[in-house]
Design a protein around this motif. Structure first.
Motif, PDB file in Angstrom:
ATOM      1  N   VAL A   5       0.853  -1.190   0.000  1.00 33.77           N
ATOM      2  CA  VAL A   5       0.000   0.000   0.000  1.00 33.77           C
ATOM      3  C   VAL A   5       0.887   1.236   0.000  1.00 33.77           C
ATOM      4  O   VAL A   5       1.813   1.333   0.792  1.00 33.77           O
ATOM      5  N   SER A  17      -0.644   8.431   4.848  1.00 43.30           N
ATOM      6  CA  SER A  17      -0.050   7.175   5.300  1.00 43.30           C
ATOM      7  C   SER A  17       1.272   6.999   4.558  1.00 43.30           C
ATOM      8  O   SER A  17       1.600   7.765   3.670  1.00 43.30           O
ATOM      9  N   LEU A  22       0.913  -5.279   3.812  1.00 49.00           N
ATOM     10  CA  LEU A  22      -0.170  -5.877   4.582  1.00 49.00           C
ATOM     11  C   LEU A  22      -0.298  -7.351   4.234  1.00 49.00           C
ATOM     12  O   LEU A  22      -0.309  -7.710   3.057  1.00 49.00           O
ATOM     13  N   ILE A  30      -9.783  -5.494   5.412  1.00 50.81           N
ATOM     14  CA  ILE A  30      -9.671  -4.349   6.318  1.00 50.81           C
ATOM     15  C   ILE A  30      -9.056  -4.725   7.668  1.00 50.81           C
ATOM     16  O   ILE A  30      -8.460  -3.891   8.337  1.00 50.81           O
ATOM     17  N   VAL A  33      -5.335  -3.843   7.888  1.00 49.46           N
ATOM     18  CA  VAL A  33      -4.901  -2.447   7.922  1.00 49.46           C
ATOM     19  C   VAL A  33      -4.544  -2.093   9.370  1.00 49.46           C
ATOM     20  O   VAL A  33      -5.302  -2.419  10.286  1.00 49.46           O
TER      21      VAL A  33
END
Length: 86
Positions: A5, A17, A22, A30, A33
């Motif tokens: 990401v 960010s 991940l 999710i 995250v």
């Protein structure tokens, strides 16, 4: 498997960010995250959306119940009502 990401910037040039990797979860992306990133995202959401997210699972319920998420939101609402006379 991993998902890479990349971060971005908002209109004011603030970094939203940074680059992070991940792990991919089979059932729910999710959950991979980082919590601090989710809290930053939720802080920009309408309170009703945060309450809806809290109803999706135990993880989200715990995350959306954190004081550090709600304290600034409630402070902003309080200021809004004071300034508008509502």
């Amino acid at each position: 498997d991993q998902l890479i990401v990349f971060g971005g910037m908002d209109e004011e040039g603030m970094v939203l960010s940074s680059l992070f990797k991940l792990p991919l979860f089979r059932d729910c992306f999710i959950l991979s995250v980082p919590k601090d990133v989710l809290l930053l995202i939720f802080a920009m959401c309408h309170p009703s959306d945060i309450l809806a997210m809290a109803q999706t699972c135990k993880f989200m319920s715990d995350l959306c119940s954190q004081e550090r998420l709600w304290k600034p939101i409630l402070a902003n609402l309080s200021s809004y009502f004071k300034n508008t006379g509502v």
